[in-house]
Design an enzyme around this catalytic site. Structure first.
Site, PDB file in Angstrom:
ATOM      1  N   GLY A   1       0.522  -1.640  -0.021  1.00 13.43           N
ATOM      2  CA  GLY A   1       0.381  -0.116  -0.501  1.00 13.43           C
ATOM      3  C   GLY A   1       0.742   1.168  -0.374  1.00 13.43           C
ATOM      4  O   GLY A   1       1.006   2.228  -0.395  1.00 13.43           O
ATOM      5  N   THR A   2       1.887   0.608   1.271  1.00 13.55           N
ATOM      6  CA  THR A   2       3.001   2.804   0.957  1.00 13.55           C
ATOM      7  C   THR A   2       3.218   2.484  -0.534  1.00 13.55           C
ATOM      8  O   THR A   2       3.774   3.683  -1.158  1.00 13.55           O
ATOM      9  CB  THR A   2       4.154   2.148   1.738  1.00 13.55           C
TER      10      THR A   2
ATOM     11  N   ASN B   1      -7.353   4.728   9.564  1.00 16.72           N
ATOM     12  CA  ASN B   1      -6.072   3.617   9.898  1.00 16.72           C
ATOM     13  C   ASN B   1      -6.533   3.457  11.848  1.00 16.72           C
ATOM     14  O   ASN B   1      -6.775   2.174  12.175  1.00 16.72           O
ATOM     15  CB  ASN B   1      -4.824   3.284   9.422  1.00 16.72           C
TER      16      ASN B   1
ATOM     17  N   GLN C   1      -7.879   0.281   3.929  1.00 15.74           N
ATOM     18  CA  GLN C   1      -7.799  -0.101   4.207  1.00 15.74           C
ATOM     19  C   GLN C   1      -9.607  -0.595   4.638  1.00 15.74           C
ATOM     20  O   GLN C   1     -10.667  -1.012   5.074  1.00 15.74           O
ATOM     21  CB  GLN C   1      -8.828   1.093   6.080  1.00 15.74           C
TER      22      GLN C   1
ATOM     23  N   SER D   1      -3.801  -2.830  -0.018  1.00 16.80           N
ATOM     24  CA  SER D   1      -3.267  -4.346   0.144  1.00 16.80           C
ATOM     25  C   SER D   1      -3.280  -5.045   0.655  1.00 16.80           C
ATOM     26  O   SER D   1      -4.077  -5.222   1.488  1.00 16.80           O
ATOM     27  CB  SER D   1      -2.094  -3.157   1.465  1.00 16.80           C
ATOM     28  N   ALA D   2      -2.729  -6.231  -0.376  1.00 22.07           N
ATOM     29  CA  ALA D   2      -3.400  -7.731   0.658  1.00 22.07           C
ATOM     30  C   ALA D   2      -3.528  -8.183   1.865  1.00 22.07           C
ATOM     31  O   ALA D   2      -4.434  -9.123   2.380  1.00 22.07           O
ATOM     32  CB  ALA D   2      -3.017  -8.961  -0.674  1.00 22.07           C
TER      33      ALA D   2
ATOM     34  N   THR E   1      10.268  -8.049 -11.877  1.00 26.26           N
ATOM     35  CA  THR E   1       9.719  -8.845 -11.909  1.00 26.26           C
ATOM     36  C   THR E   1       8.808  -9.187 -11.002  1.00 26.26           C
ATOM     37  O   THR E   1       9.091  -9.097  -9.586  1.00 26.26           O
ATOM     38  CB  THR E   1      11.116 -10.006 -11.854  1.00 26.26           C
TER      39      THR E   1
ATOM     40  N   CYS F   1       6.048   3.938  15.771  1.00 26.86           N
ATOM     41  CA  CYS F   1       6.724   3.013  16.681  1.00 26.86           C
ATOM     42  C   CYS F   1       8.897   3.358  16.137  1.00 26.86           C
ATOM     43  O   CYS F   1       8.827   2.705  15.381  1.00 26.86           O
ATOM     44  CB  CYS F   1       6.887   1.256  17.234  1.00 26.86           C
TER      45      CYS F   1
HETATM   46  N1  PLP Z   1      -2.637   3.301   4.200  1.00 25.84           N
HETATM   47  C1  PLP Z   1      -3.469   2.863   5.380  1.00 25.84           C
HETATM   48  C2  PLP Z   1      -4.267   3.589   5.341  1.00 25.84           C
HETATM   49  C3  PLP Z   1      -2.629   2.145   5.866  1.00 25.84           C
HETATM   50  O1  PLP Z   1      -3.614   1.731   6.961  1.00 25.84           O
HETATM   51  C4  PLP Z   1      -1.638   1.566   5.330  1.00 25.84           C
HETATM   52  C5  PLP Z   1      -1.323   0.406   6.550  1.00 25.84           C
HETATM   53  O2  PLP Z   1      -1.031   0.412   7.961  1.00 25.84           O
HETATM   54  C6  PLP Z   1      -0.498   1.755   4.604  1.00 25.84           C
HETATM   55  C7  PLP Z   1      -1.180   2.201   3.497  1.00 25.84           C
HETATM   56  C8  PLP Z   1       0.374   0.794   4.203  1.00 25.84           C
HETATM   57  O3  PLP Z   1       0.175  -0.470   3.692  1.00 25.84           O
HETATM   58  P1  PLP Z   1       1.078  -1.060   3.752  1.00 25.84           P
HETATM   59  O4  PLP Z   1       1.820  -1.732   4.834  1.00 25.84           O
HETATM   60  O5  PLP Z   1       1.126  -2.509   2.408  1.00 25.84           O
HETATM   61  O6  PLP Z   1       2.294  -0.764   3.395  1.00 25.84           O
END
Ligand code: PLP
Length: 378
Positions: free
Chosen positions: A70-71, A150, A178, A196-197, A234, A322
Site C-alpha cells: 500500500g505504501t 487507519n 483499510q 494492500s493484500a 519481475t 514506533c
Molecule cells: N495506508 C493505510 C491507510 C494503512 O493503514 C497502511 C498500513 O497500515 C498503509 C497505507 C500501508 O500499507 P502497506 O503496509 O501495505 O505498506
C-alpha cells in the site's frame, strides 16, 4: 496462554486457502515476461488475479497495476501522477489525517516544484466537503484523501470529495488500504486508488494501484516493461495470486465477516463501558469500520498499557509510529485537535472476523485490570 490478536488494522492472518493457492507459485520457475510455457503460465496466473481485482473494484483489467505494498502504491500515485502530468497546475492537497505513506511524500513533491497543502480534518479524522472546497482552485493538480482512517476507523464521504475535486479540474487519489476487502469499494470516478493484500487475509508485501485509463502516470521504478510500463521489476507471482484469492474470498464472505467482527467488538465495548467508565472513546458512535475501537484512558500513556497488555497476551496498538523503541504521539490524533499528552494515550483495538465475543470480553477485562494497576501506582 492463548493470545488474543486485536491488531487487524496493522495486518491480518493469512487465510490458509490463500496460502494453498500461493504455494505452487512459490516454487514455479517461470518468469511472467518469458515467452515459453513456464513464463506464459505465470503470466496467466497474474492475469487471473488482475481480473479478480478489476471485477471487484469495477475497473478495467488494464487499469490494475500490482506493486509491493500500500505504501508503494501511494508513492506511485502521488509521484507518478505529478511527474506524468502535462498540466501547469502545481498545488496538491493532502488530508491531514492521511497515513505516512502519503504525508511523507510531501517533501519529494516539494522538491519537484509542487506546493503541498494539508486539508484539516475534524475531531474524528474526517475531511469535510467544506474544508476541501475552500482549498480547491484552478492551481490544484490533485487531491489525496483516504477512504477510512487507519487509526480511528472512520470513513470519508469519498464520492462527494471526488465530485468537488473533479469540478475544480483536479485528479483524485484515494488510499483505500483499510477498506478494500472489508467493504464494497469501487473505483467509480476515482483517478487513482490503492490497496494492500495483507489487510484482508492476504500475504504481506503485495498491493495494487488502480490507475484510471488516461490518467497521468509516469513510472517511478524503471527497468523492464512490466505492469504496463508503470512499475518495472519481475512480478511477485505468488503474492499476486494470493492477493487475487484473498480478494475473491473477501468478496464472498464480506457480510458474514463484518457481522462476526461487529459482534466481537460489541462484546469488548459493552464490557469496557461497564467495567472501566473512565475510558474515553474517540468516536461517540462506533466507527464505520466494524472492527475498530479507539480510546484513551486519561492518565495512561499508550506504551505503558500496551506493554502490560502484551504481557497479558493481548496484542493491540497505539496506531502510531514506533521509532527507535519509543512511541511517537499519533499524528492523526494531533491533526484531530488532541493535545500532545492526549495523543500519547491513544489506544487502538482492531477486531477481525476470527475474534469471538468471549475474546472481546477477556480483552476488556485485561485492559481494565492493567489500567487499574497502572493508575494505582501513580
Ligand atoms: N495506508 C493505510 C491507510 C494503512 O493503514 C497502511 C498500513 O497500515 C498503509 C497505507 C500501508 O500499507 P502497506 O503496509 O501495505 O505498506
Amino acid at each position: 496462554m492463548k493470545r488474543i490478536y486485536l491488531d487487524h488494522a496493522a495486518t491480518t492472518p493469512l487465510d490458509p486457502r490463500v496460502l494453498e493457492a500461493m504455494q505452487p507459485w512459490l516454487s514455479a520457475v517461470g518468469n511472467p515476461s518469458s515467452g515459453h510455457q513456464e513464463g506464459r503460465r505465470a503470466k496467466e496466473a497474474i492475469d487471473i488475479a488482475r481480473e479478480i481485482v478489476a471485477e471487484s473494484l469495477d475497473c478495467l483489467f488494464g487499469e490494475v497495476c500490482f506493486v509491493s505494498s500500500g505504501t508503494e502504491a501511494a508513492n506511485l500515485a502521488l509521484l507518478g501522477s505529478a511527474l506524468g502530468t502535462t498540466s501547469s497546475r502545481r498545488k496538491i492537497l493532502f488530508g491531514a489525517s492521511e497515513h505516512h505513506c502519503v504525508l511523507h511524500v510531501a517533501p519529494l513533491l516539494e522538491r519537484l516544484g509542487f506546493e503541498v497543502v494539508e486539508i484539516p480534518c475534524d475531531r474524528e479524522a474526517r475531511i469535510s466537503a467544506e474544508s476541501l472546497a475552500v482549498l480547491l482552485d484552478d492551481e490544484t493538480l490533485s487531491v489525496a484523501v483516504m477512504h477510512a482512517n487507519n487509526e480511528l476507523g472512520t470513513l470519508n464521504d469519498i464520492s462527494s470529495l471526488v465530485r468537488l475535486a473533479h469540478q475544480a479540474g483536479a485528479a483524485f487519489f484515494c488510499d483505500a488500504v483499510q477498506t478494500v476487502g472489508q467493504l464494497p469499494v469501487t473505483m467509480s470516478g476515482m483517478d487513482y486508488l490503492s490497496f494492500s493484500a495483507h489487510k484482508f487475509n492476504g500475504p504481506k508485501g503485495i498491493g495494487a494501484l488502480c490507475v484510471q485509463a488516461g490518467a497521468p502516470m509516469e513510472a517511478v521504478i524503471r527497468g523492464g516493461g512490466q505492469e504496463r510500463e508503470v512499475r518495472a521489476g519481475t512480478e511477485n507471482v505468488a503474492g499476486i495470486v494470493g492477493l487475487g484469492e484473498a480478494l475473491r474470498i473477501a468478496g464472498l464472505e464480506m457480510r458474514e465477516r463484518q457481522t462476526r467482527k461487529a459482534i466481537a467488538r460489541a462484546a469488548f465495548v459493552d464490557k469496557l463501558k461497564t467495567d472501566l467508565p473512565e475510558a474515553r472513546f474517540s468516536t461517540p458512535e462506533l466507527p464505520e469500520l466494524k472492527g475498530h475501537v479507539h480510546l484513551r484512558i486519561p492518565g495512561i500513556r499508550a506504551e505503558n498499557i500496551l506493554i502490560a497488555l502484551d504481557r497479558a497476551g493481548i496484542s493491540a496498538s497505539s496506531g502510531a509510529a514506533c521509532s527507535s523503541g519509543s512511541i511517537e504521539p499519533s499524528h492523526v490524533l494531533l491533526a484531530c485537535g488532541y493535545s500532545q499528552s492526549e495523543a500519547e494515550g491513544g489506544l487502538r483495538f482492531t477486531f477481525g472476523h476470527e475474534n469471538t465475543p468471549a475474546e472481546g470480553v477477556l480483552a476488556a477485562e485485561s485492559l481494565t485490570r492493567e489500567a487499574r494497576r497502572i493508575l494505582s501506582r501513580q
